[in-house]
Design an enzyme around this catalytic site. Structure first.
Site, PDB file in Angstrom:
ATOM      1  CG  ASN A   1      -1.821   1.151   1.332  1.00  0.00           C
ATOM      2  OD1 ASN A   1      -1.389   2.283   1.133  1.00  0.00           O
ATOM      3  ND2 ASN A   1      -3.071   0.923   1.654  1.00  0.00           N
TER       4      ASN A   1
ATOM      5  CD  GLU B   1      -7.120  -0.132   1.092  1.00  0.00           C
ATOM      6  OE1 GLU B   1      -7.298   0.924   1.724  1.00  0.00           O
ATOM      7  OE2 GLU B   1      -6.293  -0.968   1.422  1.00  0.00           O
TER       8      GLU B   1
ATOM      9  NE  ARG C   1      -7.676  11.571   5.274  1.00  0.00           N
ATOM     10  CZ  ARG C   1      -8.226  11.052   6.391  1.00  0.00           C
ATOM     11  NH1 ARG C   1      -7.510  10.279   7.172  1.00  0.00           N
ATOM     12  NH2 ARG C   1      -9.471  11.302   6.702  1.00  0.00           N
TER      13      ARG C   1
ATOM     14  CG  HIS D   1       0.649   6.318   4.814  1.00  0.00           C
ATOM     15  ND1 HIS D   1      -0.249   7.335   5.077  1.00  0.00           N
ATOM     16  CD2 HIS D   1       0.029   5.172   5.190  1.00  0.00           C
ATOM     17  CE1 HIS D   1      -1.339   6.831   5.620  1.00  0.00           C
ATOM     18  NE2 HIS D   1      -1.201   5.516   5.695  1.00  0.00           N
TER      19      HIS D   1
ATOM     20  CG  HIS E   1      -8.257   4.212   0.938  1.00  0.00           C
ATOM     21  ND1 HIS E   1      -8.456   4.121   2.293  1.00  0.00           N
ATOM     22  CD2 HIS E   1      -9.459   4.572   0.412  1.00  0.00           C
ATOM     23  CE1 HIS E   1      -9.716   4.400   2.577  1.00  0.00           C
ATOM     24  NE2 HIS E   1     -10.345   4.693   1.455  1.00  0.00           N
TER      25      HIS E   1
ATOM     26  CG  HIS F   1      -5.685  -1.421   9.290  1.00  0.00           C
ATOM     27  ND1 HIS F   1      -5.233  -0.789  10.419  1.00  0.00           N
ATOM     28  CD2 HIS F   1      -6.184  -0.446   8.505  1.00  0.00           C
ATOM     29  CE1 HIS F   1      -5.474   0.500  10.328  1.00  0.00           C
ATOM     30  NE2 HIS F   1      -6.045   0.742   9.168  1.00  0.00           N
TER      31      HIS F   1
ATOM     32  NE  ARG G   1      -9.439   8.539   4.125  1.00  0.00           N
ATOM     33  CZ  ARG G   1      -9.649   7.693   5.135  1.00  0.00           C
ATOM     34  NH1 ARG G   1      -8.851   6.675   5.325  1.00  0.00           N
ATOM     35  NH2 ARG G   1     -10.649   7.857   5.949  1.00  0.00           N
TER      36      ARG G   1
ATOM     37  CD  GLU H   1      -7.161  -6.207   3.226  1.00  0.00           C
ATOM     38  OE1 GLU H   1      -7.206  -6.130   1.982  1.00  0.00           O
ATOM     39  OE2 GLU H   1      -6.535  -5.414   3.946  1.00  0.00           O
TER      40      GLU H   1
ATOM     41  CB  THR I   1      -9.619   1.936   7.314  1.00  0.00           C
ATOM     42  OG1 THR I   1      -9.142   2.519   6.111  1.00  0.00           O
ATOM     43  CG2 THR I   1     -10.966   1.296   7.078  1.00  0.00           C
TER      44      THR I   1
HETATM   45  N1  PXP Z   1      -6.042  -2.980   4.122  1.00  0.00           N
HETATM   46  C1  PXP Z   1      -7.009  -2.039   4.183  1.00  0.00           C
HETATM   47  C2  PXP Z   1      -8.378  -2.414   3.772  1.00  0.00           C
HETATM   48  C3  PXP Z   1      -6.719  -0.718   4.606  1.00  0.00           C
HETATM   49  O1  PXP Z   1      -7.703   0.189   4.659  1.00  0.00           O
HETATM   50  C4  PXP Z   1      -5.399  -0.396   4.918  1.00  0.00           C
HETATM   51  C5  PXP Z   1      -5.052   1.005   5.295  1.00  0.00           C
HETATM   52  O2  PXP Z   1      -5.262   1.837   4.212  1.00  0.00           O
HETATM   53  C6  PXP Z   1      -4.427  -1.392   4.802  1.00  0.00           C
HETATM   54  C7  PXP Z   1      -4.775  -2.687   4.431  1.00  0.00           C
HETATM   55  C8  PXP Z   1      -2.993  -1.125   5.098  1.00  0.00           C
HETATM   56  O3  PXP Z   1      -2.838  -0.786   6.438  1.00  0.00           O
HETATM   57  P1  PXP Z   1      -1.445  -0.260   6.956  1.00  0.00           P
HETATM   58  O4  PXP Z   1      -1.131   0.983   6.184  1.00  0.00           O
HETATM   59  O5  PXP Z   1      -1.691  -0.015   8.407  1.00  0.00           O
HETATM   60  O6  PXP Z   1      -0.435  -1.331   6.703  1.00  0.00           O
END
Ligand code: PXP
Length: 244
Positions: free
Chosen positions: A11, A74, A53, A14, A47, A194, A49, A155, A105
Site C-alpha cells: 500500500n 481501496e 488526503r 503514505h 486508497h 491493517h 479517499r 480482507e 480506516t
Molecule cells: N487494508 C485495508 C483495507 C486498509 O484500509 C489499509 C489502510 O489503508 C491497509 C490494508 C494497510 O494498512 P497499513 O497501512 O496499516 O499497513
C-alpha cells in the site's frame, strides 16, 4: 484448501501523504509502486479517499498506466468511487468503510447492516470483471454476509490484533484464525491487512488460509531506515517464515 504462498500487496498511500505535506510532486507514489514491484511486491494497493488526503485521481490514472502487477483499489461504497472504479477497471476493488474525521480506516465494513446498499456495488463491480473484496472484522455474521452478497473475497481487519497485547492479542488471533477457516469452508478467498509489522506478521502468516496481505504504513516508515526494497524483502521473508 490451504495455500502455501502469500502474496504481498504494498500500500503506497503514505508516500502520497508525505508528498502532499508540501503540495509538490515529491516523493512520487507511482515511482514507489514501481520500485515495490521490482522488490517483489505481488500487487499495489491504493486508497482513493473521498477527501483525497493522500492518493489523488491522477495517481490512479498513472498507476493504471504503469503497473505490471495488479492494482487493488481501496474505496468507499459511494457512487463517485464506483464511477472511478468502473472507468479504470483495476484488477480488484476492496470496499472499506470511510469516515471523514478518522486518521485511518477504523473497524471493518458492516456488511450485515449495509447489505441493501452494498449489494448493487458488489454486483456492478463484478459485472465489470473487477474482483471484489470486502474489508471486514473477523466476525462470523460479517463473513457469511460477504459470501451471501457475492464478494469474491474478504480482507480480515488485523488492526485489533496488532493493537492488543498478551491474552487479548491471543484471543484476537484466534478470531482471525476462525474467520479465515470459515472463509475457506465457504469457498471464499481470504486476505488480511491493517497495521501489520515485522513483529506481528509472522503469527498471521502461520494461518494457512490467508493468501494475501496488504501492508503500507509500516513498510513506508521502515523505508526511511533501510530503504523501500529492503523493507519489502524483509517483510516477504518474514511472511515466508511464518507460513513455513
Ligand atoms: N487494508 C485495508 C483495507 C486498509 O484500509 C489499509 C489502510 O489503508 C491497509 C490494508 C494497510 O494498512 P497499513 O497501512 O496499516 O499497513
Amino acid at each position: 484448501m490451504a495455500i502455501n504462498i502469500i502474496r504481498l500487496g504494498v500500500n503506497i498511500d503514505h508516500v502520497a501523504t508525505i508528498r502532499n505535506a508540501r503540495g509538490g510532486l515529491h516523493p512520487d507514489p507511482v515511482k514507489a509502486a514501481l520500485l515495490a514491484e521490482e522488490a517483489g511486491a505481488d500487487g499495489i494497493t491504493a486508497h482513493l479517499r473521498e477527501d483525497r488526503r493522500h492518493i489523488s485521481d491522477r495517481d490512479i490514472d498513472r498507476l493504471m498506466a504503469s503497473l505490471t502487477v495488479p492494482l487493488n483499489l481501496e474505496m468507499a461504497a459511494t457512487e463517485e468511487m464506483l464511477g472511478i472504479a468502473l472507468s479504470h477497471k483495476p484488477a480488484s476493488a476492496c470496499i472499506v468503510p470511510e469516515k471523514r474525521q478518522e486518521l485511518t480506516t477504523e473497524g471493518g465494513l458492516d456488511v450485515v447492516g449495509g447489505y441493501d446498499h452494498l449489494v448493487s456495488f458488489v454486483q456492478r463491480l463484478r459485472d465489470a470483471n473487477i474482483s471484489v473484496s470486502l474489508f471486514i472484522d473477523p466476525n462470523e455474521q460479517q463473513v457469511r454476509a460477504a459470501k451471501k452478497i457475492g464478494a469474491d473475497k474478504v480482507e480480515l481487519h488485523t488492526g485489533t490484533y496488532v493493537e492488543k497485547t498478551g491474552a487479548a492479542r491471543a484471543a484476537e488471533l484466534d478470531r482471525l484464525r476462525k474467520g479465515a477457516e470459515l472463509c475457506e469452508s465457504l469457498d471464499m478467498e481470504v486476505h488480511a491487512g491493517h497495521g501489520l509489522t515485522y513483529d506481528t506478521v509472522v503469527d498471521i502468516a502461520a494461518i494457512p488460509q490467508f493468501t494475501e496481505f496488504n501492508i503500507g504504513h509500516f513498510l513506508i516508515g521502515e523505508a526511511i531506515f533501510i530503504g523501500l526494497v529492503d523493507s519489502i524483502q524483509k517483510m516477504k521473508d518474514l511472511m515466508d517464515k511464518g507460513r513455513a
